[in-house]
Enzyme design. Structure first.
Site, short mmCIF file in Angstrom:
data_model
loop_
_atom_site.label_atom_id
_atom_site.label_comp_id
_atom_site.label_asym_id
_atom_site.label_seq_id
_atom_site.Cartn_x
_atom_site.Cartn_y
_atom_site.Cartn_z
N ILE A 1 8.97 5.73 -0.06
CA ILE A 1 9.36 4.47 0.57
C ILE A 1 8.67 3.30 -0.12
O ILE A 1 9.29 2.27 -0.39
CB ILE A 1 9.04 4.50 2.08
CG1 ILE A 1 9.96 5.51 2.78
CG2 ILE A 1 9.21 3.12 2.70
CD1 ILE A 1 9.68 5.69 4.26
N GLY A 2 7.38 3.44 -0.42
CA GLY A 2 6.64 2.36 -1.06
C GLY A 2 7.24 1.96 -2.39
O GLY A 2 7.37 0.76 -2.69
N THR B 1 0.85 -1.18 0.00
CA THR B 1 0.00 0.00 0.00
C THR B 1 0.90 1.25 0.00
O THR B 1 2.01 1.22 0.51
CB THR B 1 -0.95 0.05 1.21
OG1 THR B 1 -0.20 0.35 2.40
CG2 THR B 1 -1.70 -1.27 1.37
N TYR C 1 -0.25 11.89 14.87
CA TYR C 1 0.62 10.98 14.13
C TYR C 1 1.35 10.04 15.09
O TYR C 1 1.44 8.82 14.84
CB TYR C 1 1.63 11.81 13.33
CG TYR C 1 2.55 11.01 12.44
CD1 TYR C 1 2.08 10.42 11.27
CD2 TYR C 1 3.91 10.89 12.74
CE1 TYR C 1 2.94 9.72 10.44
CE2 TYR C 1 4.77 10.19 11.91
CZ TYR C 1 4.28 9.60 10.76
OH TYR C 1 5.14 8.91 9.93
N ALA D 1 2.22 2.50 -2.67
CA ALA D 1 3.35 2.15 -3.53
C ALA D 1 3.85 3.32 -4.36
O ALA D 1 4.96 3.27 -4.89
CB ALA D 1 2.96 1.00 -4.46
#
Length: 242
Positions: free
Chosen positions: A13-14, A7, A150, A9
């Site tokens: 980072i994804g 998820t 967060y 993506a």
């Protein structure tokens, strides 16, 4: 590794994780919501490089209650692993956080991964194998002023990882999280140049991480070599917090 859902993506980072896992031979479902062009471009690049693997883009708003079902409906086969890399962060005083922001953040970072994994873990349990990984944050461990919401949801992810790991360990499934510190991604654009300078100055290694460093750790945790590592929240922060 065979079929893995990533998820977020289209994020820094994804997408780095997708490249690592594709290199290791995985076919991927690449989830996005806003970043359609980036995700489709990533999928095309991977298809050209790894012709024997499948790369499918799937769209869903995981900040919406219907998001998990929308995503699940697009998966045409059982999943062997999940990397949940969706996330967002807002900077602001605790008392000023809006109710809508609270709802969407909790949905995206707690409720949606919970509901998705409730379904995706079933075939893993049946097959007695599977890999689950959540991209958490240093602030889920340490807490951060002006990022209270967060910090709260990332702390919840960390507890989720530890609890679920214990429950599914008898089925040969690993559940882990990585908790990056400051990573050079678009999310850092919320900070001005002076703030970034101070952050780097505070980090013993004197720099931000790059997405590929986080992806390398995730690639290891999603590999067979990490079959005995589970229930862990692994920090990657340049000795910022130890």
């Amino acid at each position: 590794m065979n079929r893995i859902l990533i998820t977020g993506a289209g994020g820094a980072i994804g997408s780095a994780v997708a490249k690592v896992l594709a290199y290791r031979g995985a076919s991927l479902y690449l989830h996005y919501y806003h970043s359609k062009d980036k995700t489709e471009q990533l999928a095309n690049q991977l298809k050209e490089k790894y012709e024997d693997q499948n790369f499918v883009c799937v769209k869903a708003d995981l900040a919406h209650p219907n998001g998990p079902d929308t995503l699940l409906d697009q998966l045409g086969e059982e999943i062997d692993g999940v990397v949940y890399a969706s996330g967002n962060s807002d900077i602001g005083l605790f008392q000023n956080v809006k109710t809508d922001t609270i709802k969407k953040t909790i949905q995206l970072q707690l409720t949606s991964p919970f509901r998705l994994l409730q379904e995706l873990v079933k075939p893993m349990i049946r097959e007695k194998k599977g890999k689950i990984l959540l991209v958490s944050s240093i602030w889920g461990l340490e807490g951060a002023a002006t990022e209270v919401l967060y910090s709260m949801v990332k702390g919840g992810q960390n507890s989720f990882v530890k609890a679920l790991a214990k429950e599914v360990a008898p089925s040969g499934i690993t559940v882990n999280a990585v908790a990056p510190g400051a990573v050079d991604t678009p999310m850092m654009k919320m900070f001005g140049a002076e703030d970034l300078r101070l952050i780097k100055e505070d980090i013993p290694m004197g720099r931000l991480a790059v997405p590929e460093e986080v992806a390398s750790l995730i690639g290891y945790l999603m590999s067979d070599a990490a079959d005995y590592i589970s229930g862990q929240v692994i920090s990657i922060n340049g000795a910022w917090y130890c």
